[in-house]
Design an enzyme around this catalytic site. Structure first.
Site, PDB file in Angstrom:
ATOM      1  N   HIS A  39       1.502   3.222   5.310  1.00  0.00           N
ATOM      2  CA  HIS A  39       0.611   4.335   5.479  1.00  0.00           C
ATOM      3  C   HIS A  39       0.231   4.239   7.077  1.00  0.00           C
ATOM      4  O   HIS A  39      -0.064   3.183   7.753  1.00  0.00           O
ATOM      5  CB  HIS A  39      -0.662   4.160   4.695  1.00  0.00           C
ATOM      6  CG  HIS A  39      -1.511   3.130   4.725  1.00  0.00           C
ATOM      7  ND1 HIS A  39      -1.419   1.675   4.246  1.00  0.00           N
ATOM      8  CD2 HIS A  39      -2.712   3.100   5.382  1.00  0.00           C
ATOM      9  CE1 HIS A  39      -2.219   0.909   4.664  1.00  0.00           C
ATOM     10  NE2 HIS A  39      -3.248   1.711   5.439  1.00  0.00           N
ATOM     11  N   HIS A 132      -1.993   3.912  13.503  1.00  0.00           N
ATOM     12  CA  HIS A 132      -1.006   2.748  13.444  1.00  0.00           C
ATOM     13  C   HIS A 132      -0.455   2.567  11.992  1.00  0.00           C
ATOM     14  O   HIS A 132      -1.043   3.147  10.909  1.00  0.00           O
ATOM     15  CB  HIS A 132      -1.564   1.308  14.044  1.00  0.00           C
ATOM     16  CG  HIS A 132      -2.560   0.867  13.139  1.00  0.00           C
ATOM     17  ND1 HIS A 132      -3.998   1.401  13.383  1.00  0.00           N
ATOM     18  CD2 HIS A 132      -2.724   0.242  12.073  1.00  0.00           C
ATOM     19  CE1 HIS A 132      -4.844   0.868  12.465  1.00  0.00           C
ATOM     20  NE2 HIS A 132      -4.144   0.151  11.620  1.00  0.00           N
ATOM     21  N   TYR A 137      -1.678  -8.085   6.822  1.00  0.00           N
ATOM     22  CA  TYR A 137      -2.987  -8.370   6.849  1.00  0.00           C
ATOM     23  C   TYR A 137      -3.210  -9.924   6.482  1.00  0.00           C
ATOM     24  O   TYR A 137      -2.522 -10.693   5.882  1.00  0.00           O
ATOM     25  CB  TYR A 137      -3.911  -7.779   5.780  1.00  0.00           C
ATOM     26  CG  TYR A 137      -4.125  -6.265   5.922  1.00  0.00           C
ATOM     27  CD1 TYR A 137      -3.867  -5.373   7.084  1.00  0.00           C
ATOM     28  CD2 TYR A 137      -4.148  -5.691   4.588  1.00  0.00           C
ATOM     29  CE1 TYR A 137      -3.715  -4.231   7.013  1.00  0.00           C
ATOM     30  CE2 TYR A 137      -4.106  -4.166   4.746  1.00  0.00           C
ATOM     31  CZ  TYR A 137      -3.887  -3.507   5.950  1.00  0.00           C
ATOM     32  OH  TYR A 137      -4.014  -2.160   5.745  1.00  0.00           O
TER      33      TYR A 137
END
Length: 213
Positions: A39, A132, A137
């Site tokens: 996304h 972006h 993560y």
């Protein structure tokens, strides 16, 4: 981040599967890194108190993107990438940087002005909005050179592109330029309003709409 509007490749499209594969591949390098779907965040901090307001966000995004549909073609994709960054912070660990696109910036400006109430909208747009696609993560820092080389190699192999380290605009990030622009996606695409609160695994898609070409 609260409630955010995501711009996603259409589920199960070749583009969706390609970026999903890359995210899952890089996740294996970062212990306890969560899996999430591909996304680009258009805007976060949306004021949505109920589902009616959630649907208003999607309706506005749908209308806005339809208005520029004629400008999108094989030579001018809506989402493209021209670099990637590796950063210190959890949500900036590894991400592909979007090539500047007036259509994407106009969409972000519209949604921000209508559903966040940003007073200094142009300042936000040009100083804080950095579209972006996150690839990982993680709290891991610092990363050794061997791991960085492996990340670069996986990106290079998947997209058949070379990468070159360049001077970063931030001390918290290492920046890399892609030899050529990577096509992301255009139509069909899916907008999703997502509650991004708590651990990533608990993020919730509140509603979504798909826009076809």
């Amino acid at each position: 981040m609260g409630i955010s509007l995501w711009l996603c490749p259409y589920g199960h499209s070749p583009e969706y599967e390609t970026f999903k594969t890359l995210i899952e591949s890089l996740q294996t390098l970062f212990p306890n890194s969560p899996v999430f779907e591909p996304h680009v965040t258009v805007c976060s901090g949306l004021s949505c108190e109920n589902m009616e307001e959630v649907h208003k966000v999607l309706e506005m995004a749908h209308h806005a993107i339809n208005a520029v549909k004629s400008k999108v073609d094989s030579e001018n994709a809506l989402v493209e990438f021209d670099g990637f960054n590796i950063g210190k912070k959890y949500f900036e660990k590894c991400r592909l940087e979007c090539k500047p696109n007036p259509m994407l910036y106009s969409l972000a400006k519209l949604i921000r002005s209508m559903f966040v109430g940003e007073l200094n909208i142009d300042t936000w747009l040009f100083e804080e909005f950095h579209p972006h696609l996150s690839l990982a993560y993680s709290d891991i820092y610092p990363m050794d050179q061997a791991m960085i080389r492996l990340i670069r190699q996986r990106i290079e192999d998947l997209f058949d592109v070379t990468t070159e380290e360049i001077e970063s605009h931030s001390r918290d990030q290492d920046a890399y330029k892609l030899q050529h622009t990577l096509k992301g996606w255009s139509f069909p695409l899916t907008f999703k309003v997502v509650r991004c609160e708590g651990p990533v695994e608990e993020w919730e898609v509140l509603s979504e709409v798909t826009v076809h070409g």
